[in-house]
Design an enzyme around this catalytic site. Structure first.
Site, PDB file in Angstrom:
ATOM      1  N   HIS A  37       0.732  -1.346  -0.019  1.00 57.33           N
ATOM      2  CA  HIS A  37       0.187   0.126  -0.117  1.00 57.33           C
ATOM      3  C   HIS A  37       0.903   1.242  -0.202  1.00 57.33           C
ATOM      4  O   HIS A  37       2.050   1.079   0.330  1.00 57.33           O
ATOM      5  CB  HIS A  37      -0.893  -0.044   1.181  1.00 57.33           C
ATOM      6  CG  HIS A  37      -0.195   0.097   2.605  1.00 57.33           C
ATOM      7  ND1 HIS A  37       0.201  -1.192   3.201  1.00 57.33           N
ATOM      8  CD2 HIS A  37       0.484   1.158   3.166  1.00 57.33           C
ATOM      9  CE1 HIS A  37       1.073  -0.851   4.222  1.00 57.33           C
ATOM     10  NE2 HIS A  37       1.153   0.609   4.204  1.00 57.33           N
ATOM     11  N   HIS A 121       5.707   6.913  -1.166  1.00 60.95           N
ATOM     12  CA  HIS A 121       6.679   5.608  -1.730  1.00 60.95           C
ATOM     13  C   HIS A 121       5.802   4.387  -1.094  1.00 60.95           C
ATOM     14  O   HIS A 121       4.979   4.351  -0.470  1.00 60.95           O
ATOM     15  CB  HIS A 121       7.921   5.627  -1.043  1.00 60.95           C
ATOM     16  CG  HIS A 121       7.846   5.537   0.505  1.00 60.95           C
ATOM     17  ND1 HIS A 121       7.257   6.595   1.490  1.00 60.95           N
ATOM     18  CD2 HIS A 121       7.696   4.554   1.235  1.00 60.95           C
ATOM     19  CE1 HIS A 121       7.466   6.236   2.418  1.00 60.95           C
ATOM     20  NE2 HIS A 121       7.613   4.749   2.550  1.00 60.95           N
TER      21      HIS A 121
HETATM   22  P1  2AM Z   1       5.481   2.867   5.387  1.00 56.65           P
HETATM   23  O1  2AM Z   1       5.853   1.504   5.162  1.00 56.65           O
HETATM   24  O2  2AM Z   1       4.911   3.717   4.178  1.00 56.65           O
HETATM   25  O3  2AM Z   1       6.544   3.824   6.179  1.00 56.65           O
HETATM   26  C1  2AM Z   1       0.879   0.666   8.458  1.00 56.65           C
HETATM   27  O4  2AM Z   1       1.779   0.224   9.446  1.00 56.65           O
HETATM   28  C2  2AM Z   1       1.751   1.576   7.590  1.00 56.65           C
HETATM   29  O5  2AM Z   1       2.057   2.947   8.299  1.00 56.65           O
HETATM   30  C3  2AM Z   1       3.162   1.056   7.377  1.00 56.65           C
HETATM   31  O6  2AM Z   1       3.511   0.393   6.247  1.00 56.65           O
HETATM   32  C4  2AM Z   1       4.165   2.216   7.471  1.00 56.65           C
HETATM   33  O7  2AM Z   1       4.130   2.904   6.253  1.00 56.65           O
HETATM   34  C5  2AM Z   1       3.242   3.072   8.383  1.00 56.65           C
HETATM   35  N1  2AM Z   1       3.794   3.288   9.901  1.00 56.65           N
HETATM   36  C6  2AM Z   1       4.012   2.240  10.398  1.00 56.65           C
HETATM   37  N2  2AM Z   1       4.405   2.807  11.837  1.00 56.65           N
HETATM   38  C7  2AM Z   1       4.852   4.100  11.619  1.00 56.65           C
HETATM   39  C8  2AM Z   1       5.149   5.022  12.512  1.00 56.65           C
HETATM   40  N3  2AM Z   1       5.410   4.784  13.628  1.00 56.65           N
HETATM   41  N4  2AM Z   1       5.230   6.239  11.978  1.00 56.65           N
HETATM   42  C9  2AM Z   1       4.837   6.406  10.645  1.00 56.65           C
HETATM   43  N5  2AM Z   1       4.412   5.697   9.764  1.00 56.65           N
HETATM   44  C10 2AM Z   1       4.331   4.527  10.223  1.00 56.65           C
END
Ligand code: 2AM
Length: 178
Positions: A37, A121
Site C-alpha cells: 500500500h 513511496h
Molecule cells: P511505510 O511502510 O510507508 O513507512 C502501516 O503500519 C503503515 O504505516 C506502514 O506500512 C508504514 O508505512 C506506516 N507506519 C507504521 N508505523 C509508523 C510510524 N510509527 N510512523 C509513521 N508511519 C508508520
C-alpha cells in the site's frame, strides 16, 4: 484501541507488478503482496469512540481522482544503511493536497501528524544489512517497470500486530470525487 493508518491500495495487477521488483537480497523481508500500500497518514492507536467522528471528517474531504507515475526504486535512510526498500512515484500535486487535507482532518482530533513533506513511496521490503551489489540490482531497475496507477479512493485501515506480522483490514473506503 485500533491501530490505524490511511493508505492507497492497489489493484492485484499493480501488486503483481510490484512483486517483479523483488531481488534476491539476503536478510530482506518482503512485504506480502496483499499488504502492499501507499501510506498517506499513520495515526497509531486511536480511541474507539473517536473512530466514527474521524470517518465522518474523512468522508467530507474533496479531491479529484489522479494518476501516479512510477519513479523508480529507492531506500531509506540511504544506500549505505538501507532499512526500507521502496518503489517511488513522481511528485503529484493532487496527492500532496489530499495528504494535507487528511493530515488536517486527523490533527483535529489531537492525533499528531508529520509536518515534513510526504515522500510518496510503497514499502516493498524491510532489511538489516544487504550486500551492496544486490542492493544496486534493486535500485537500478527500469522506471518503466510499472504502469501508471489510477487513484479513485483512499482507505482507513486497521493494522493488528500479531506474532505472524501485521494484519491489515479495511475500516472504511473513501471515494474521491469523480
Ligand atoms: P511505510 O511502510 O510507508 O513507512 C502501516 O503500519 C503503515 O504505516 C506502514 O506500512 C508504514 O508505512 C506506516 N507506519 C507504521 N508505523 C509508523 C510510524 N510509527 N510512523 C509513521 N508511519 C508508520
Amino acid at each position: 484501541m485500533p491501530r490505524l493508518f490511511i493508505a492507497i491500495d492497489f489493484s492485484d495487477e499493480i501488486k503483481y507488478r510490484f512483486e517483479h521488483l523483488r531481488v534476491d537480497i539476503p536478510g530482506a523481508k518482503w512485504v506480502f503482496n496483499k499488504q502492499i500500500h501507499l501510506t498517506l497518514a499513520f495515526l497509531g492507536d486511536v480511541e474507539n469512540a473517536l473512530v466514527p467522528r474521524l470517518t465522518e471528517s474523512l468522508d467530507k474531504i474533496h479531491s479529484p481522482p489522479f494518476q501516479l507515475q512510477h519513479a523508480g526504486t529507492g531506500c531509506f535512510p540511504d544506500p549505505k544503511r538501507p532499512r526500507v526498500l521502496w518503489a517511488g512515484f513522481e511528485p503529484q500535486p493532487l496527492l500532496n493536497r489530499l495528504v494535507a487535507k487528511i493530515r488536517t482532518a486527523v490533527m483535529t482530533y489531537g492525533i499528531p501528524q508529520d509536518s515534513r513533506a510526504m515522500v510518496p513511496h510503497v514499502t516493498l521490503a524491510r532489511i538489516k544489512a544487504p550486500a551492496v551489489c544486490e542492493l544496486n540490482t534493486f535500485l537500478h531497475q527500469s522506471k518503466a517497470a510499472l504502469p501508471p496507477v489510477e487513484v479513485h479512493e483512499f482507505i482507513l485501515f486497521e493494522s493488528r500486530l500479531t506474532s505472524g506480522g501485521a494484519v491489515h483490514s479495511v475500516v472504511q473506503t473513501f471515494k474521491l470525487d469523480s
